[in-house]
Design a protein around this motif. Structure first.
Motif, PDB file in Angstrom:
ATOM      1  N   LEU A   1       0.839  -1.187   0.000  1.00 25.36           N
ATOM      2  CA  LEU A   1       0.000   0.000   0.000  1.00 25.36           C
ATOM      3  C   LEU A   1       0.878   1.243   0.000  1.00 25.36           C
ATOM      4  CD1 LEU A   1      -2.954   0.990   0.221  1.00 25.36           C
ATOM      5  CD2 LEU A   1      -2.595   1.113   2.690  1.00 25.36           C
ATOM      6  N   SER A   2       0.654   2.118  -0.971  1.00 22.08           N
ATOM      7  CA  SER A   2       1.433   3.360  -1.050  1.00 22.08           C
ATOM      8  C   SER A   2       0.766   4.442  -0.205  1.00 22.08           C
ATOM      9  CB  SER A   2       1.537   3.822  -2.497  1.00 22.08           C
ATOM     10  OG  SER A   2       0.264   4.014  -3.054  1.00 22.08           O
ATOM     11  N   ALA A   3       1.447   5.564  -0.050  1.00 27.41           N
ATOM     12  CA  ALA A   3       0.945   6.663   0.777  1.00 27.41           C
ATOM     13  C   ALA A   3      -0.400   7.171   0.251  1.00 27.41           C
ATOM     14  CB  ALA A   3       1.960   7.796   0.816  1.00 27.41           C
TER      15      ALA A   3
ATOM     16  N   ALA B   1     -12.757   2.814  11.869  1.00 29.48           N
ATOM     17  CA  ALA B   1     -11.427   3.376  12.122  1.00 29.48           C
ATOM     18  C   ALA B   1     -10.887   4.090  10.889  1.00 29.48           C
ATOM     19  CB  ALA B   1     -10.473   2.262  12.550  1.00 29.48           C
ATOM     20  N   MET B   2     -10.394   5.303  11.099  1.00 29.96           N
ATOM     21  CA  MET B   2      -9.913   6.151  10.007  1.00 29.96           C
ATOM     22  C   MET B   2      -8.428   6.461  10.192  1.00 29.96           C
ATOM     23  SD  MET B   2     -11.374   9.936   8.911  1.00 29.96           S
ATOM     24  CE  MET B   2     -11.003  10.657  10.522  1.00 29.96           C
ATOM     25  N   GLN B   3      -7.658   6.253   9.147  1.00 29.48           N
ATOM     26  CA  GLN B   3      -6.227   6.559   9.169  1.00 29.48           C
ATOM     27  C   GLN B   3      -5.968   7.869   8.426  1.00 29.48           C
ATOM     28  OE1 GLN B   3      -4.450   3.062   7.435  1.00 29.48           O
ATOM     29  NE2 GLN B   3      -4.666   1.847   9.306  1.00 29.48           N
ATOM     30  N   ILE B   4      -5.208   8.766   9.070  1.00 31.68           N
ATOM     31  CA  ILE B   4      -4.888  10.079   8.506  1.00 31.68           C
ATOM     32  C   ILE B   4      -3.384  10.300   8.634  1.00 31.68           C
ATOM     33  CG2 ILE B   4      -5.491  12.535   8.509  1.00 31.68           C
ATOM     34  CD1 ILE B   4      -7.712  11.891  10.491  1.00 31.68           C
ATOM     35  N   GLN B   5      -2.808  10.977   7.659  1.00 30.69           N
ATOM     36  CA  GLN B   5      -1.394  11.315   7.766  1.00 30.69           C
ATOM     37  C   GLN B   5      -1.166  12.214   8.982  1.00 30.69           C
ATOM     38  OE1 GLN B   5       0.627  12.763   4.296  1.00 30.69           O
ATOM     39  NE2 GLN B   5      -0.326  11.261   2.927  1.00 30.69           N
ATOM     40  N   LYS B   6      -0.224  11.846   9.807  1.00 30.95           N
ATOM     41  CA  LYS B   6       0.056  12.601  11.031  1.00 30.95           C
ATOM     42  C   LYS B   6       0.418  14.055  10.739  1.00 30.95           C
ATOM     43  CE  LYS B   6       3.229  12.775  14.957  1.00 30.95           C
ATOM     44  NZ  LYS B   6       4.497  12.256  15.521  1.00 30.95           N
ATOM     45  N   SER B   7       1.115  14.283   9.652  1.00 28.86           N
ATOM     46  CA  SER B   7       1.554  15.635   9.310  1.00 28.86           C
ATOM     47  C   SER B   7       0.400  16.552   8.928  1.00 28.86           C
ATOM     48  CB  SER B   7       2.556  15.580   8.148  1.00 28.86           C
ATOM     49  OG  SER B   7       1.950  15.005   6.995  1.00 28.86           O
TER      50      SER B   7
ATOM     51  N   GLU C   1      -2.457   8.234  23.704  1.00 32.10           N
ATOM     52  CA  GLU C   1      -2.938   6.947  23.210  1.00 32.10           C
ATOM     53  C   GLU C   1      -2.814   6.857  21.689  1.00 32.10           C
ATOM     54  OE1 GLU C   1      -6.848   4.045  23.588  1.00 32.10           O
ATOM     55  OE2 GLU C   1      -7.109   6.220  23.530  1.00 32.10           O
ATOM     56  N   ILE C   2      -3.152   7.938  20.999  1.00 24.60           N
ATOM     57  CA  ILE C   2      -3.023   7.952  19.539  1.00 24.60           C
ATOM     58  C   ILE C   2      -1.559   7.800  19.148  1.00 24.60           C
ATOM     59  CG2 ILE C   2      -3.251   9.393  17.468  1.00 24.60           C
ATOM     60  CD1 ILE C   2      -5.755  10.618  18.713  1.00 24.60           C
ATOM     61  N   ALA C   3      -0.691   8.518  19.843  1.00 23.54           N
ATOM     62  CA  ALA C   3       0.736   8.482  19.538  1.00 23.54           C
ATOM     63  C   ALA C   3       1.331   7.089  19.738  1.00 23.54           C
ATOM     64  CB  ALA C   3       1.475   9.507  20.402  1.00 23.54           C
ATOM     65  N   GLU C   4       0.748   6.345  20.674  1.00 24.89           N
ATOM     66  CA  GLU C   4       1.257   4.986  20.928  1.00 24.89           C
ATOM     67  C   GLU C   4       0.904   4.013  19.807  1.00 24.89           C
ATOM     68  OE1 GLU C   4      -0.466   3.989  24.639  1.00 24.89           O
ATOM     69  OE2 GLU C   4       0.978   5.145  25.850  1.00 24.89           O
ATOM     70  N   HIS C   5      -0.025   4.401  18.943  1.00 28.65           N
ATOM     71  CA  HIS C   5      -0.460   3.520  17.860  1.00 28.65           C
ATOM     72  C   HIS C   5      -0.146   4.107  16.478  1.00 28.65           C
ATOM     73  CE1 HIS C   5      -2.913   2.076  21.264  1.00 28.65           C
ATOM     74  NE2 HIS C   5      -2.878   0.907  20.656  1.00 28.65           N
ATOM     75  N   ILE C   6       0.919   4.894  16.407  1.00 29.26           N
ATOM     76  CA  ILE C   6       1.335   5.464  15.119  1.00 29.26           C
ATOM     77  C   ILE C   6       1.672   4.331  14.136  1.00 29.26           C
ATOM     78  CG2 ILE C   6       3.139   6.772  13.950  1.00 29.26           C
ATOM     79  CD1 ILE C   6       1.287   8.590  15.402  1.00 29.26           C
ATOM     80  N   LEU C   7       1.217   4.493  12.898  1.00 32.38           N
ATOM     81  CA  LEU C   7       1.495   3.519  11.843  1.00 32.38           C
ATOM     82  C   LEU C   7       2.454   4.124  10.819  1.00 32.38           C
ATOM     83  CD1 LEU C   7      -2.217   2.495  11.201  1.00 32.38           C
ATOM     84  CD2 LEU C   7      -0.537   1.123  12.434  1.00 32.38           C
ATOM     85  N   TRP C   8       3.343   3.280  10.305  1.00 36.75           N
ATOM     86  CA  TRP C   8       4.232   3.710   9.220  1.00 36.75           C
ATOM     87  C   TRP C   8       3.819   2.964   7.952  1.00 36.75           C
ATOM     88  CZ3 TRP C   8       8.053   7.405   9.129  1.00 36.75           C
ATOM     89  CH2 TRP C   8       8.418   7.953  10.372  1.00 36.75           C
ATOM     90  N   ILE C   9       3.429   3.718   6.929  1.00 38.00           N
ATOM     91  CA  ILE C   9       3.026   3.132   5.649  1.00 38.00           C
ATOM     92  C   ILE C   9       3.781   3.840   4.540  1.00 38.00           C
ATOM     93  CG2 ILE C   9       1.112   2.694   4.055  1.00 38.00           C
ATOM     94  CD1 ILE C   9      -0.762   2.721   6.476  1.00 38.00           C
ATOM     95  N   ASP C  10       4.600   3.093   3.829  1.00 35.93           N
ATOM     96  CA  ASP C  10       5.399   3.648   2.730  1.00 35.93           C
ATOM     97  C   ASP C  10       6.211   4.864   3.190  1.00 35.93           C
ATOM     98  OD1 ASP C  10       6.326   3.598   0.112  1.00 35.93           O
ATOM     99  OD2 ASP C  10       4.784   4.974  -0.601  1.00 35.93           O
ATOM    100  N   GLY C  11       6.757   4.771   4.411  1.00 36.35           N
ATOM    101  CA  GLY C  11       7.606   5.834   4.946  1.00 36.35           C
ATOM    102  C   GLY C  11       6.857   7.037   5.475  1.00 36.35           C
ATOM    103  N   VAL C  12       5.519   6.933   5.587  1.00 34.01           N
ATOM    104  CA  VAL C  12       4.695   8.050   6.056  1.00 34.01           C
ATOM    105  C   VAL C  12       4.009   7.656   7.363  1.00 34.01           C
ATOM    106  CG1 VAL C  12       2.748   9.569   5.522  1.00 34.01           C
ATOM    107  CG2 VAL C  12       4.299   8.841   3.693  1.00 34.01           C
ATOM    108  N   GLU C  13       3.976   8.581   8.338  1.00 36.89           N
ATOM    109  CA  GLU C  13       3.335   8.329   9.621  1.00 36.89           C
ATOM    110  C   GLU C  13       1.830   8.586   9.531  1.00 36.89           C
ATOM    111  OE1 GLU C  13       5.874   9.249  13.465  1.00 36.89           O
ATOM    112  OE2 GLU C  13       6.006  10.921  12.061  1.00 36.89           O
ATOM    113  N   TYR C  14       1.052   7.657  10.108  1.00 36.62           N
ATOM    114  CA  TYR C  14      -0.404   7.792  10.141  1.00 36.62           C
ATOM    115  C   TYR C  14      -0.915   7.603  11.556  1.00 36.62           C
ATOM    116  CZ  TYR C  14      -0.559   7.487   5.039  1.00 36.62           C
ATOM    117  OH  TYR C  14      -0.390   7.731   3.699  1.00 36.62           O
ATOM    118  N   ILE C  15      -2.007   8.312  11.856  1.00 34.08           N
ATOM    119  CA  ILE C  15      -2.734   8.053  13.096  1.00 34.08           C
ATOM    120  C   ILE C  15      -4.026   7.321  12.725  1.00 34.08           C
ATOM    121  CG2 ILE C  15      -1.782  10.047  14.290  1.00 34.08           C
ATOM    122  CD1 ILE C  15      -4.446  11.492  13.779  1.00 34.08           C
TER     123      ILE C  15
END
Length: 297
Positions: free
Chosen positions: A2-4, A166-172, A182-196
């Motif tokens: 999955l890309s960004a 559940a909705m994933q959004i770019q952290k930036s 709690e959100i910060a503890e579940h940060i996801l990395w997808i294709d080098g991009v951080e998501y909440i």
């Protein structure tokens, strides 16, 4: 792999690859948030005009009222937000007037619109309760649409969830202060991009308001007194907002308490109390009329 992407509803299989927050006319940015709010205002006004015409009222009067209601609702929404987020503005008062930076609160808008309605109704010598019953259908319509502005802006979301919606959004793309521990503890990395990954509370409220609107449309012909539709709006919206506000991470606070939850509770209790009192009053009058009629016969 999955890309960004911009936004993804992970369990619903919905992915939005590129969602801009604005478009440009020349070098001037036009925020989609503002466009969506405008669409909500227009749609809500049309619904109120339609209801006024359907109930035999002066539609032109509501056209006149809409201009003042929108203006003072906007001012009220801004004042409410600034008051309860004063620390962000106290050292730079000019930012109070910077609407483009965001910061509107729907409850402030409702308060501004109701105050405007009371003044307008007194000037025009019409029933404010009748205007409330009519205008509230437009108000809730505008709220249904307007919440999607929060979606485009990636704001007004809830805490971490792995539930169905559940909705994933770019952290930036979100404000840092809206990211809880709690959100910060579940940060996801997808294709080098951080998501909440969070609750889409904008969606919850939009759907809840749609349900409230459907109920009000079905109920309004069965109302027992003028103003009852508005009371049911306060109860219906207030219950939903109380629940949804508890999920959000961008709450405006009085001390440690979310102000919108407190106001929702007050409105639900107040409207329910008035509704019960008014219904009992009408029932008592029915009994007295029936007793008087029986004696006359």
């Amino acid at each position: 792999m999955l890309s960004a992407f911009s936004i993804r509803f992970v369990h619903l299989g919905i992915t939005i690859e590129h969602l801009a927050k604005a478009f440009y006319i020349g070098d001037f940015p036009i925020a989609y948030y503002g466009v969506i709010i405008l669409i909500g205002v227009i749609a809500g006004s049309k619904v109120a005009f339609w209801e006024a015409k359907k109930t035999g009222q002066n539609e032109e009067m509501y056209v006149d009222f809409a201009f003042f209601a929108v203006l003072f609702a906007l001012i009220g929404a801004r004042i409410y937000y600034v008051i309860f987020d004063w620390d962000r503005y106290k050292d730079n008062l000019l930012q109070v007037f910077n609407f483009r930076a965001g910061g509107l609160a729907i409850y402030g808008g409702i308060i501004g619109a109701v105050i405007t309605l009371l003044v307008f109704a007194k000037k025009r010598k019409v029933s404010p309760w009748l205007m409330m019953d009519t205008g509230v259908l437009g108000l809730i319509t505008g709220q249904i649409i307007g919440r999607w502005g929060n979606f485009v802006n990636r704001e007004a979301f809830g805490g971490y969830t792995d539930g169905l919606f559940a909705m994933q959004i770019q952290k930036s793309e979100v404000y840092p202060w809206d990211i809880t521990e709690e959100i910060a503890e579940h940060i996801l990395w997808i294709d080098g991009v951080e998501y909440i990954q969070v609750h889409p509370t904008f969606l919850y409220e939009s759907l809840w308001n749609l349900g409230v609107l459907i109920f009000l449309l079905a109920f309004r012909r069965k109302k027992k007194f003028t103003g009852e539709v508005f009371c049911w709006y306060l109860i219906g919206y207030g219950i939903g907002r109380f629940w949804i506000e508890g999920l959000r991470t961008d709450q405006l606070l009085i001390g440690s308490l979310p102000v919108s939850q407190l106001l929702s509770a007050v409105l639900v209790i107040g409207a329910s109390g008035y509704l019960i009192w008014k219904r009992r009053q009408l029932k008592q009058k029915e009994w007295e009329d029936a007793f008087r009629k029986g004696k006359e016969e």
